[in-house]
Scaffold this motif. Structure first.
Motif, PDB file in Angstrom:
ATOM      1  N   MET A  81       0.809  -1.197   0.000  1.00 12.38           N
ATOM      2  CA  MET A  81       0.000   0.000   0.000  1.00 12.38           C
ATOM      3  C   MET A  81       0.857   1.268   0.000  1.00 12.38           C
ATOM      4  O   MET A  81       0.556   2.204  -0.708  1.00 12.38           O
ATOM      5  CB  MET A  81      -0.917   0.033   1.234  1.00 12.38           C
ATOM      6  CG  MET A  81      -2.032  -0.938   1.169  1.00 12.38           C
ATOM      7  SD  MET A  81      -3.083  -0.381  -0.165  1.00 12.38           S
ATOM      8  CE  MET A  81      -4.470  -1.350   0.066  1.00 12.38           C
ATOM      9  N   ILE A  82       1.893   1.285   0.818  1.00 18.45           N
ATOM     10  CA  ILE A  82       2.732   2.473   0.893  1.00 18.45           C
ATOM     11  C   ILE A  82       3.438   2.716  -0.432  1.00 18.45           C
ATOM     12  O   ILE A  82       3.545   3.848  -0.896  1.00 18.45           O
ATOM     13  CB  ILE A  82       3.755   2.347   2.038  1.00 18.45           C
ATOM     14  CG1 ILE A  82       3.034   2.345   3.377  1.00 18.45           C
ATOM     15  CG2 ILE A  82       4.778   3.470   1.992  1.00 18.45           C
ATOM     16  CD1 ILE A  82       3.924   2.081   4.563  1.00 18.45           C
ATOM     17  N   VAL A  83       3.899   1.654  -1.072  1.00 18.74           N
ATOM     18  CA  VAL A  83       4.614   1.787  -2.341  1.00 18.74           C
ATOM     19  C   VAL A  83       3.710   2.397  -3.404  1.00 18.74           C
ATOM     20  O   VAL A  83       4.136   3.258  -4.171  1.00 18.74           O
ATOM     21  CB  VAL A  83       5.151   0.408  -2.797  1.00 18.74           C
ATOM     22  CG1 VAL A  83       5.750   0.512  -4.176  1.00 18.74           C
ATOM     23  CG2 VAL A  83       6.157  -0.123  -1.800  1.00 18.74           C
ATOM     24  N   ILE A  84       2.473   2.006  -3.413  1.00 23.03           N
ATOM     25  CA  ILE A  84       1.534   2.547  -4.387  1.00 23.03           C
ATOM     26  C   ILE A  84       1.322   4.040  -4.140  1.00 23.03           C
ATOM     27  O   ILE A  84       1.352   4.854  -5.056  1.00 23.03           O
ATOM     28  CB  ILE A  84       0.190   1.795  -4.325  1.00 23.03           C
ATOM     29  CG1 ILE A  84       0.387   0.340  -4.752  1.00 23.03           C
ATOM     30  CG2 ILE A  84      -0.862   2.475  -5.191  1.00 23.03           C
ATOM     31  CD1 ILE A  84      -0.803  -0.550  -4.491  1.00 23.03           C
ATOM     32  N   GLY A  85       1.139   4.438  -2.876  1.00 26.03           N
ATOM     33  CA  GLY A  85       0.896   5.838  -2.535  1.00 26.03           C
ATOM     34  C   GLY A  85       2.107   6.729  -2.730  1.00 26.03           C
ATOM     35  O   GLY A  85       1.973   7.936  -2.897  1.00 26.03           O
ATOM     36  N   THR A  86       3.298   6.140  -2.714  1.00 25.01           N
ATOM     37  CA  THR A  86       4.520   6.922  -2.844  1.00 25.01           C
ATOM     38  C   THR A  86       4.596   7.636  -4.184  1.00 25.01           C
ATOM     39  O   THR A  86       5.069   8.761  -4.263  1.00 25.01           O
ATOM     40  CB  THR A  86       5.757   6.018  -2.659  1.00 25.01           C
ATOM     41  OG1 THR A  86       5.673   5.400  -1.389  1.00 25.01           O
ATOM     42  CG2 THR A  86       7.032   6.798  -2.741  1.00 25.01           C
ATOM     43  N   GLY A  87       4.146   7.020  -5.227  1.00 27.46           N
ATOM     44  CA  GLY A  87       4.219   7.627  -6.548  1.00 27.46           C
ATOM     45  C   GLY A  87       3.091   8.594  -6.850  1.00 27.46           C
ATOM     46  O   GLY A  87       3.181   9.374  -7.799  1.00 27.46           O
ATOM     47  N   GLU A  88       2.053   8.594  -6.045  1.00 25.35           N
ATOM     48  CA  GLU A  88       0.903   9.452  -6.328  1.00 25.35           C
ATOM     49  C   GLU A  88       1.210  10.930  -6.122  1.00 25.35           C
ATOM     50  O   GLU A  88       0.756  11.777  -6.883  1.00 25.35           O
ATOM     51  CB  GLU A  88      -0.285   9.034  -5.469  1.00 25.35           C
ATOM     52  CG  GLU A  88      -0.834   7.681  -5.855  1.00 25.35           C
ATOM     53  CD  GLU A  88      -1.947   7.219  -4.935  1.00 25.35           C
ATOM     54  OE1 GLU A  88      -2.274   7.930  -3.967  1.00 25.35           O
ATOM     55  OE2 GLU A  88      -2.485   6.131  -5.192  1.00 25.35           O
ATOM     56  N   GLY A  89       1.977  11.257  -5.100  1.00 27.77           N
ATOM     57  CA  GLY A  89       2.306  12.662  -4.833  1.00 27.77           C
ATOM     58  C   GLY A  89       3.084  13.298  -5.968  1.00 27.77           C
ATOM     59  O   GLY A  89       2.673  14.335  -6.505  1.00 27.77           O
ATOM     60  N   PRO A  90       4.229  12.713  -6.379  1.00 21.62           N
ATOM     61  CA  PRO A  90       4.961  13.288  -7.509  1.00 21.62           C
ATOM     62  C   PRO A  90       4.149  13.316  -8.802  1.00 21.62           C
ATOM     63  O   PRO A  90       4.251  14.256  -9.585  1.00 21.62           O
ATOM     64  CB  PRO A  90       6.177  12.377  -7.654  1.00 21.62           C
ATOM     65  CG  PRO A  90       6.374  11.793  -6.291  1.00 21.62           C
ATOM     66  CD  PRO A  90       4.995  11.653  -5.719  1.00 21.62           C
ATOM     67  N   ALA A  91       3.319  12.308  -9.012  1.00 21.04           N
ATOM     68  CA  ALA A  91       2.502  12.287 -10.222  1.00 21.04           C
ATOM     69  C   ALA A  91       1.489  13.433 -10.212  1.00 21.04           C
ATOM     70  O   ALA A  91       1.266  14.096 -11.230  1.00 21.04           O
ATOM     71  CB  ALA A  91       1.789  10.946 -10.357  1.00 21.04           C
ATOM     72  N   ALA A  92       0.886  13.690  -9.044  1.00 22.98           N
ATOM     73  CA  ALA A  92      -0.076  14.785  -8.928  1.00 22.98           C
ATOM     74  C   ALA A  92       0.623  16.134  -9.120  1.00 22.98           C
ATOM     75  O   ALA A  92       0.099  17.029  -9.780  1.00 22.98           O
ATOM     76  CB  ALA A  92      -0.775  14.734  -7.573  1.00 22.98           C
ATOM     77  N   ALA A  93       1.809  16.286  -8.542  1.00 21.66           N
ATOM     78  CA  ALA A  93       2.556  17.538  -8.702  1.00 21.66           C
ATOM     79  C   ALA A  93       2.938  17.749 -10.161  1.00 21.66           C
ATOM     80  O   ALA A  93       2.851  18.863 -10.679  1.00 21.66           O
ATOM     81  CB  ALA A  93       3.807  17.506  -7.827  1.00 21.66           C
ATOM     82  N   HIS A  94       3.348  16.693 -10.820  1.00 20.55           N
ATOM     83  CA  HIS A  94       3.704  16.790 -12.239  1.00 20.55           C
ATOM     84  C   HIS A  94       2.487  17.202 -13.059  1.00 20.55           C
ATOM     85  O   HIS A  94       2.589  17.988 -14.001  1.00 20.55           O
ATOM     86  CB  HIS A  94       4.276  15.459 -12.725  1.00 20.55           C
ATOM     87  CG  HIS A  94       4.766  15.498 -14.130  1.00 20.55           C
ATOM     88  ND1 HIS A  94       5.909  16.181 -14.496  1.00 20.55           N
ATOM     89  CD2 HIS A  94       4.275  14.961 -15.270  1.00 20.55           C
ATOM     90  CE1 HIS A  94       6.094  16.040 -15.793  1.00 20.55           C
ATOM     91  NE2 HIS A  94       5.106  15.307 -16.285  1.00 20.55           N
ATOM     92  N   GLY A  95       1.335  16.685 -12.689  1.00 20.77           N
ATOM     93  CA  GLY A  95       0.101  17.054 -13.379  1.00 20.77           C
ATOM     94  C   GLY A  95      -0.242  18.522 -13.223  1.00 20.77           C
ATOM     95  O   GLY A  95      -0.879  19.122 -14.079  1.00 20.77           O
ATOM     96  N   ARG A  96       0.217  19.129 -12.108  1.00 19.59           N
ATOM     97  CA  ARG A  96      -0.016  20.563 -11.886  1.00 19.59           C
ATOM     98  C   ARG A  96       1.108  21.405 -12.464  1.00 19.59           C
ATOM     99  O   ARG A  96       1.152  22.618 -12.269  1.00 19.59           O
ATOM    100  CB  ARG A  96      -0.141  20.838 -10.385  1.00 19.59           C
ATOM    101  CG  ARG A  96      -1.390  20.231  -9.759  1.00 19.59           C
ATOM    102  CD  ARG A  96      -1.578  20.722  -8.327  1.00 19.59           C
ATOM    103  NE  ARG A  96      -0.432  20.464  -7.470  1.00 19.59           N
ATOM    104  CZ  ARG A  96      -0.252  19.364  -6.730  1.00 19.59           C
ATOM    105  NH1 ARG A  96      -1.156  18.399  -6.773  1.00 19.59           N
ATOM    106  NH2 ARG A  96       0.801  19.225  -5.969  1.00 19.59           N
ATOM    107  N   GLY A  97       2.045  20.773 -13.149  1.00 20.55           N
ATOM    108  CA  GLY A  97       3.136  21.519 -13.773  1.00 20.55           C
ATOM    109  C   GLY A  97       4.305  21.786 -12.845  1.00 20.55           C
ATOM    110  O   GLY A  97       5.140  22.637 -13.114  1.00 20.55           O
ATOM    111  N   ARG A  98       4.377  21.086 -11.742  1.00 25.50           N
ATOM    112  CA  ARG A  98       5.472  21.279 -10.790  1.00 25.50           C
ATOM    113  C   ARG A  98       6.370  20.048 -10.829  1.00 25.50           C
ATOM    114  O   ARG A  98       5.914  18.935 -11.003  1.00 25.50           O
ATOM    115  CB  ARG A  98       4.931  21.491  -9.386  1.00 25.50           C
ATOM    116  CG  ARG A  98       4.009  22.700  -9.305  1.00 25.50           C
ATOM    117  CD  ARG A  98       3.523  22.947  -7.908  1.00 25.50           C
ATOM    118  NE  ARG A  98       4.593  23.143  -6.961  1.00 25.50           N
ATOM    119  CZ  ARG A  98       5.107  24.322  -6.631  1.00 25.50           C
ATOM    120  NH1 ARG A  98       4.659  25.412  -7.213  1.00 25.50           N
ATOM    121  NH2 ARG A  98       6.063  24.422  -5.747  1.00 25.50           N
ATOM    122  N   ALA A  99       7.657  20.275 -10.657  1.00 23.01           N
ATOM    123  CA  ALA A  99       8.605  19.169 -10.653  1.00 23.01           C
ATOM    124  C   ALA A  99       9.329  19.154  -9.317  1.00 23.01           C
ATOM    125  O   ALA A  99       9.523  20.186  -8.683  1.00 23.01           O
ATOM    126  CB  ALA A  99       9.611  19.331 -11.782  1.00 23.01           C
TER     127      ALA A  99
END
Length: 65
Positions: free
Chosen positions: A1-19
């Motif tokens: 579960m933690i591994v799956i959630g780990t990638g969600e934050g950076p993916a969401a930030a990338h979607g907002r145009g932030r790196a």
């Protein structure tokens, strides 16, 4: 579960145009880091200010001798 959630934050930030990651260093910062004290007119405090870090060393870790 933690591994799956780990990638969600950076993916969401990338979607907002932030790196993620550290900002790129400017030529002034690179020069200040590379040639810190050959000039006697430059103090540790002034170098630390340019680099954006504290001029004071880190306090010792309580568990280390």
């Amino acid at each position: 579960m933690i591994v799956i959630g780990t990638g969600e934050g950076p993916a969401a930030a990338h979607g907002r145009g932030r790196a993620g990651g550290r900002p790129s260093a400017t030529e002034e910062v690179i020069r200040a880091a590379r040639d810190p004290l050959p000039d006697p007119g430059r103090s540790i405090t002034s170098i630390a200010r340019v680099l954006g870090v504290s001029p004071h060393p880190r306090p010792p870790h309580p568990d280390l001798p």
